[in-house]
Design a protein around this motif. Sequence first.
Motif, PDB file in Angstrom:
ATOM      1  N   LEU A   8       0.798  -1.193   0.105  1.00 57.73           N
ATOM      2  CA  LEU A   8       0.002   0.120   0.047  1.00 57.73           C
ATOM      3  C   LEU A   8       0.756   1.142   0.069  1.00 57.73           C
ATOM      4  O   LEU A   8       0.538   2.189  -0.637  1.00 57.73           O
ATOM      5  N   ARG A   9       2.078   1.474   0.667  1.00 55.56           N
ATOM      6  CA  ARG A   9       2.829   2.471   0.567  1.00 55.56           C
ATOM      7  C   ARG A   9       3.342   2.633  -0.606  1.00 55.56           C
ATOM      8  O   ARG A   9       3.341   3.853  -1.126  1.00 55.56           O
ATOM      9  N   ASP A  10       3.640   1.507  -1.419  1.00 51.82           N
ATOM     10  CA  ASP A  10       4.012   1.816  -3.007  1.00 51.82           C
ATOM     11  C   ASP A  10       2.869   2.346  -3.765  1.00 51.82           C
ATOM     12  O   ASP A  10       3.380   2.827  -4.725  1.00 51.82           O
ATOM     13  N   ARG A  11       1.751   2.297  -3.495  1.00 51.88           N
ATOM     14  CA  ARG A  11       0.618   2.720  -4.153  1.00 51.88           C
ATOM     15  C   ARG A  11       0.002   3.905  -3.605  1.00 51.88           C
ATOM     16  O   ARG A  11      -1.100   3.865  -3.848  1.00 51.88           O
ATOM     17  N   SER A  12       0.675   4.656  -2.787  1.00 50.44           N
ATOM     18  CA  SER A  12      -0.078   5.637  -2.039  1.00 50.44           C
ATOM     19  C   SER A  12      -0.680   6.744  -3.133  1.00 50.44           C
ATOM     20  O   SER A  12      -1.812   7.411  -2.596  1.00 50.44           O
ATOM     21  N   GLU A  59       1.822   5.653  11.816  1.00 49.77           N
ATOM     22  CA  GLU A  59       3.223   5.870  11.201  1.00 49.77           C
ATOM     23  C   GLU A  59       3.545   4.628  10.889  1.00 49.77           C
ATOM     24  O   GLU A  59       4.508   4.591   9.679  1.00 49.77           O
ATOM     25  N   GLU A  60       3.282   3.079  11.504  1.00 48.03           N
ATOM     26  CA  GLU A  60       3.866   2.065  11.020  1.00 48.03           C
ATOM     27  C   GLU A  60       3.289   1.522   9.557  1.00 48.03           C
ATOM     28  O   GLU A  60       3.969   1.060   8.701  1.00 48.03           O
ATOM     29  N   VAL A  61       1.938   1.860   9.639  1.00 48.15           N
ATOM     30  CA  VAL A  61       1.122   1.628   8.358  1.00 48.15           C
ATOM     31  C   VAL A  61       1.674   2.191   7.225  1.00 48.15           C
ATOM     32  O   VAL A  61       2.011   1.811   5.990  1.00 48.15           O
ATOM     33  N   TYR A  62       1.592   3.798   7.384  1.00 45.16           N
ATOM     34  CA  TYR A  62       1.682   4.668   6.306  1.00 45.16           C
ATOM     35  C   TYR A  62       3.225   4.727   5.814  1.00 45.16           C
ATOM     36  O   TYR A  62       3.682   5.289   4.598  1.00 45.16           O
ATOM     37  N   GLY A  63       4.232   4.442   6.838  1.00 42.89           N
ATOM     38  CA  GLY A  63       5.517   4.808   6.576  1.00 42.89           C
ATOM     39  C   GLY A  63       5.833   6.001   7.009  1.00 42.89           C
ATOM     40  O   GLY A  63       7.024   6.422   6.794  1.00 42.89           O
ATOM     41  N   CYS A  64       5.085   7.133   7.414  1.00 40.61           N
ATOM     42  CA  CYS A  64       5.391   8.224   7.854  1.00 40.61           C
ATOM     43  C   CYS A  64       4.314   8.723   8.664  1.00 40.61           C
ATOM     44  O   CYS A  64       3.121   8.043   8.706  1.00 40.61           O
ATOM     45  N   ALA A  65       4.162  10.013   9.346  1.00 41.59           N
ATOM     46  CA  ALA A  65       3.206  10.541  10.205  1.00 41.59           C
ATOM     47  C   ALA A  65       1.881  10.459   8.863  1.00 41.59           C
ATOM     48  O   ALA A  65       2.116  11.037   7.944  1.00 41.59           O
ATOM     49  N   TYR A  66       0.651  10.265   9.684  1.00 43.09           N
ATOM     50  CA  TYR A  66      -0.438  10.439   8.639  1.00 43.09           C
ATOM     51  C   TYR A  66      -0.765  11.627   8.209  1.00 43.09           C
ATOM     52  O   TYR A  66      -1.012  11.753   6.969  1.00 43.09           O
ATOM     53  N   ALA A  67      -0.511  12.629   9.008  1.00 40.78           N
ATOM     54  CA  ALA A  67      -0.633  13.905   8.386  1.00 40.78           C
ATOM     55  C   ALA A  67       0.056  14.368   7.361  1.00 40.78           C
ATOM     56  O   ALA A  67      -0.299  14.867   6.393  1.00 40.78           O
ATOM     57  N   ASP A  68       1.389  13.888   7.206  1.00 38.19           N
ATOM     58  CA  ASP A  68       2.506  13.943   6.257  1.00 38.19           C
ATOM     59  C   ASP A  68       1.901  13.261   4.896  1.00 38.19           C
ATOM     60  O   ASP A  68       1.996  13.890   3.980  1.00 38.19           O
ATOM     61  N   LYS A  70      -1.058  12.354   4.240  1.00 36.85           N
ATOM     62  CA  LYS A  70      -2.411  13.134   3.569  1.00 36.85           C
ATOM     63  C   LYS A  70      -1.953  14.237   2.816  1.00 36.85           C
ATOM     64  O   LYS A  70      -2.572  14.305   1.709  1.00 36.85           O
ATOM     65  N   LYS A  71      -1.101  14.953   3.297  1.00 37.05           N
ATOM     66  CA  LYS A  71      -0.622  16.183   2.747  1.00 37.05           C
ATOM     67  C   LYS A  71       0.038  15.859   1.372  1.00 37.05           C
ATOM     68  O   LYS A  71      -0.474  16.468   0.348  1.00 37.05           O
ATOM     69  N   GLN A  72       0.669  14.977   1.111  1.00 36.60           N
ATOM     70  CA  GLN A  72       1.550  14.595   0.103  1.00 36.60           C
ATOM     71  C   GLN A  72       0.637  13.637  -0.913  1.00 36.60           C
ATOM     72  O   GLN A  72       0.890  13.852  -2.095  1.00 36.60           O
ATOM     73  N   HIS A  73      -0.181  12.761  -0.311  1.00 35.26           N
ATOM     74  CA  HIS A  73      -0.829  11.784  -1.431  1.00 35.26           C
ATOM     75  C   HIS A  73      -2.489  11.858  -1.419  1.00 35.26           C
ATOM     76  O   HIS A  73      -3.109  11.102  -2.463  1.00 35.26           O
ATOM     77  N   ALA A  74      -3.022  12.417  -0.517  1.00 33.63           N
ATOM     78  CA  ALA A  74      -4.392  12.209  -0.426  1.00 33.63           C
ATOM     79  C   ALA A  74      -4.991  13.290  -1.385  1.00 33.63           C
ATOM     80  O   ALA A  74      -4.515  14.224  -1.756  1.00 33.63           O
ATOM     81  N   LYS A  75      -6.106  12.707  -2.291  1.00 35.81           N
ATOM     82  CA  LYS A  75      -6.559  13.865  -3.277  1.00 35.81           C
ATOM     83  C   LYS A  75      -8.111  13.735  -2.831  1.00 35.81           C
ATOM     84  O   LYS A  75      -8.733  12.925  -2.274  1.00 35.81           O
ATOM     85  N   LYS A  76      -8.610  14.910  -3.186  1.00 33.01           N
ATOM     86  CA  LYS A  76     -10.303  15.102  -3.034  1.00 33.01           C
ATOM     87  C   LYS A  76     -11.045  14.260  -3.645  1.00 33.01           C
ATOM     88  O   LYS A  76     -10.857  13.936  -4.861  1.00 33.01           O
ATOM     89  N   ALA A  77     -12.004  13.464  -3.118  1.00 34.67           N
ATOM     90  CA  ALA A  77     -12.743  12.474  -3.502  1.00 34.67           C
ATOM     91  C   ALA A  77     -13.662  13.109  -4.553  1.00 34.67           C
ATOM     92  O   ALA A  77     -14.274  14.479  -4.164  1.00 34.67           O
ATOM     93  N   SER A  78     -14.092  12.533  -5.792  1.00 35.11           N
ATOM     94  CA  SER A  78     -14.825  12.942  -6.669  1.00 35.11           C
ATOM     95  C   SER A  78     -16.266  12.559  -5.870  1.00 35.11           C
ATOM     96  O   SER A  78     -16.638  11.912  -5.042  1.00 35.11           O
ATOM     97  N   GLU A  79     -17.268  13.304  -6.633  1.00 34.57           N
ATOM     98  CA  GLU A  79     -18.604  12.763  -6.634  1.00 34.57           C
ATOM     99  C   GLU A  79     -18.853  11.629  -6.704  1.00 34.57           C
ATOM    100  O   GLU A  79     -19.987  10.778  -5.765  1.00 34.57           O
TER     101      GLU A  79
END
Length: 387
Positions: free
Chosen positions: A22-26, A91-100, A102-111
């Motif tokens: 999952l990290r490789d497909r963030s 942090e263990e699951v994401y490989g970094c702090a979740y906030a970081d 989210k800022k780098q990889h999370a995208k706004k969900a479409s309708e």
Amino acid sequence: HIPPAIQTKLEAGAFRRLCTHLRDRSDAVQNIDLMTVSGFCRNCLAKWLVIEARSLSDEMKTGDANDTSTQEEKEWITRALDALGYDEAAEEVYGCAYADWKKQHAKKASEEQMQQYNQSKPLHATHDKSLLSARAEKPTNPLPSSSTATPTTVTANAQAAALQSDVCCEDVETLAGASSCEIPSSKPKTTAPPPPPPNGGVSLTLGVLTVSDRAFAGAYVAGDLSGPEIEKVIKQKVNEINSKYGEGFIKINVVNRAVVPDEKEDISNTLKQWSSPTSSGDDANSKGEESSAYCDLILTTGGTGFAPRDVTPEATLSVVSRECSGLMSWAYAECSTIQPRSALSRGTAGICDQTMIVNLPGSPKGVGQMLDILFPLLLHAVKDLKE
């Protein structure tokens, strides 16, 4: 039957592989899509880690006849388990702090994504929130050890570097002879520093060819991952060089992209079309091709292993007039310093007309690690061909 202790290790290893996958497909796989399809996401994995820590702590406190740990060790371990909270588990699951993340990889969900997410709510995992908060302070002293005790680890980092990722994207037959030189978050330790870029820089056109039956058939939810990874890594390396030598010192334009099945004729036809300045590409039996412009460099990904349908090297050799075996032998020797099985790859390289063709592994990690080694040399090879 597998002994319970070994079974537990197997399950822990599978969990670490899932987290790495999952990290490789963030960027490609968003949490909302995971929830819609499977009813859980990365956050659920973090919560399950915490809940298991609570359960294991409670079991140790009640006593286990098979546990040979000293009382002091048990107290330390249970305190560490109780101190594990959601943020640390995430942090263990994401490989970094979740906030970081989210800022780098999370995208706004479409309708459409939101609609599908809401429709899938009956599938969604639920969690006892009362268990997610830390219920102790972390131990400040090191874990006491005895001659018979086996330290218990809660996090995955200690062994993550020894696991292979992307197994979900490989045929089972290929795994025994995995061709990629990949270990998460590791780079090959080269025996010599990479050469500087060619004098005066170089401008070249690039073609990216993914060879995969399943990617061609659209079997992957996230689509082709290795082809885009090539472009991502190349862009990063160009930016690194240009930041040192000046903007525009290295210019690379991706003029062809395609996904073809593991068929020798489809692969060779595409390579020939992209290697010829006069080709129109109208008869290309490929999927996702945007154009058929002439390429100075073609990078293929996939089909270099030992499975019966891994024929990319054979297709390449049928097209090139001059093979560059030394280049690939050296690259795989370098990769073998971190993954001995990299020597099992059959990827080759060669020259067709004025085009350099190079076979890369079929996994995103393997692509990145091979390009770490090959990219500086490929710039020189292409410039020599152009001159």
